[in-house]
Design an enzyme around this catalytic site. Structure first.
Site, PDB file in Angstrom:
ATOM      1  N   ARG A   1       0.849  -1.187   0.000  1.00  0.00           N
ATOM      2  CA  ARG A   1       0.000   0.000   0.000  1.00  0.00           C
ATOM      3  C   ARG A   1       0.884   1.236   0.000  1.00  0.00           C
ATOM      4  NH1 ARG A   1      -3.095  -2.966  -1.591  1.00  0.00           N
ATOM      5  NH2 ARG A   1      -5.199  -3.509  -0.865  1.00  0.00           N
TER       6      ARG A   1
ATOM      7  N   ASP B   1       5.120  -0.319  -6.681  1.00  0.00           N
ATOM      8  CA  ASP B   1       3.922  -0.675  -7.438  1.00  0.00           C
ATOM      9  C   ASP B   1       2.712   0.076  -6.915  1.00  0.00           C
ATOM     10  OD1 ASP B   1       2.512  -2.271  -9.429  1.00  0.00           O
ATOM     11  OD2 ASP B   1       1.605  -3.313  -7.730  1.00  0.00           O
TER      12      ASP B   1
ATOM     13  N   GLU C   1      -2.390   7.524  -5.248  1.00  0.00           N
ATOM     14  CA  GLU C   1      -2.644   6.907  -6.553  1.00  0.00           C
ATOM     15  C   GLU C   1      -4.092   6.995  -7.012  1.00  0.00           C
ATOM     16  OE1 GLU C   1      -3.309   2.200  -5.955  1.00  0.00           O
ATOM     17  OE2 GLU C   1      -1.341   2.906  -5.307  1.00  0.00           O
TER      18      GLU C   1
ATOM     19  N   HIS D   1       0.184  -0.405  -9.776  1.00  0.00           N
ATOM     20  CA  HIS D   1      -0.577  -1.286  -8.883  1.00  0.00           C
ATOM     21  C   HIS D   1      -1.007  -2.561  -9.610  1.00  0.00           C
ATOM     22  CE1 HIS D   1      -3.141  -1.098  -4.976  1.00  0.00           C
ATOM     23  NE2 HIS D   1      -2.873  -2.350  -5.286  1.00  0.00           N
TER      24      HIS D   1
END
Length: 332
Positions: free
Chosen positions: A233, A257, A262, A294
């Site tokens: 996260r 990632d 985001e 992600h």
């Protein structure tokens, strides 16, 4: 009953439609659930959402006012959902508590190897027929130390890969995982892990206690030539502090990632727009940083399990059953 699914990716749509066939109709939307799109759910008792959906108080009230009674989130994380408000509104909320841990663990190592061996830089060079090796030197992982923050199912899978590399294993968690200990992992305090690790990988849920777990002090404690990977996260890392350290020339590489801001960016095409997030814009310019959108979970195996569990959550709700995936139970 027609179920409305928000934030459905093109690759995900046929999996959802095939899974729900013969059970319920499902309408897939590529738009994400936000305050602007929430009215689209009017008349749908059940909606399915993605990890970047806005399920704050205002959106939940819009859903409830429109007749929604159940939310089936297609992810393990649920930090985007105001569970207290959902309970007050009588909304049942379920998530996917488990899917293939290998998808995320393997991708985390993909990021680590990409920054260690300068894969992106090398690929960009060869597209221009530049085959020099200058600046592409990496390091063997064998014999080096990996620190795993969070040793649940994904952290364990990540550790097994590290063990295969022949690395020294350090772990940090509220309770040790016996499977990791059997691999030779030593559980230590966070400061020691950060100080001694050549690779640090995060596999923790985002909650108040873990937000900005990797803050300015934690980053300064890490080795100057360490590799940091976050496939969990975005809010686990203080991105502003990370940019400050990167500007100082620290770290062999950073593989991300996820990103703490985001929502509204990831999963969308912003290539023709001016991205106003100065922190992200600065972050992606560093040659030793790889940012992906992600996608660590995004394998046919993991997504297939996510969809199957989402269907089971819906059927459990419509048939009056309760499962371990329920975060907010049905109102009495």
């Amino acid at each position: 009953m027609e179920i409305l699914a928000f934030g459905v990716q093109a690759d995900e749509k046929p999996l959802i439609e095939a899974a729900f066939h013969g059970h319920h109709e499902v309408r897939c939307l590529d738009v994400f659930l936000t305050e602007d799109t929430a009215p689209l759910a009017a008349g749908h008792p059940i909606v399915s959402t993605s990890v970047n959906a806005d399920l704050g108080a205002r959106v939940l009230r819009t859903l409830a006012d429109g007749g929604t009674r159940m939310i089936a989130q297609r992810s393990t994380g649920f930090n985007n959902i105001d569970l207290d408000v959902a309970e007050r509104l009588g909304l049942t909320v379920a998530r996917v508590s488990f899917y293939s841990p290998y998808s995320v663990a393997e991708f985390a190592w993909t990021l680590a190897m990409a920054v260690n061996r300068r894969i992106v830089r090398a690929s960009n060079r060869t597209r221009d027929f530049d085959f020099r090796l200058d600046g592409l030197m990496g390091r063997d992982l064998r014999g080096r130390t990996v620190g795993v923050l969070g040793t649940g199912k994904i952290g364990e899978a990540f550790t097994r890969i590290a063990h295969g590399f022949g690395m020294r294993l350090l772990g940090w968690d509220v309770s040790p995982n016996p499977a990791c200990a059997d691999l030779g992992m030593a559980y230590v305090d966070k400061d020691r892990l950060l100080t001694e690790s050549d690779v640090v990988s995060l596999h923790l849920p985002l909650m108040p206690a873990t937000r900005h777990l990797i803050d300015a002090a934690a980053l300064k404690a890490m080795k100057d030539d360490a590799i940091l990977v976050n496939s969990s996260r975005g809010g686990l890392v203080d991105t502003e502090a990370l940019v400050t350290e990167l500007r100082a020339g620290r770290f062999t590489g950073v593989g991300l990632d996820v990103y703490e801001a985001e929502a509204g960016l990831f999963f969308l095409d912003k290539s023709l727009e001016v991205v106003e997030d100065d922190t992200l814009a600065r972050l992606v310019t560093f040659p030793n940083v790889v940012v992906t959108s992600h996608q660590a979970y995004y394998t046919v195996d993991a997504v297939g399990q996510i969809v199957a569990t989402t269907l089971r959550n819906v059927l459990d709700y419509t048939e009056g059953r309760r499962s371990e995936n329920v975060l907010v139970p049905a109102a009495p």
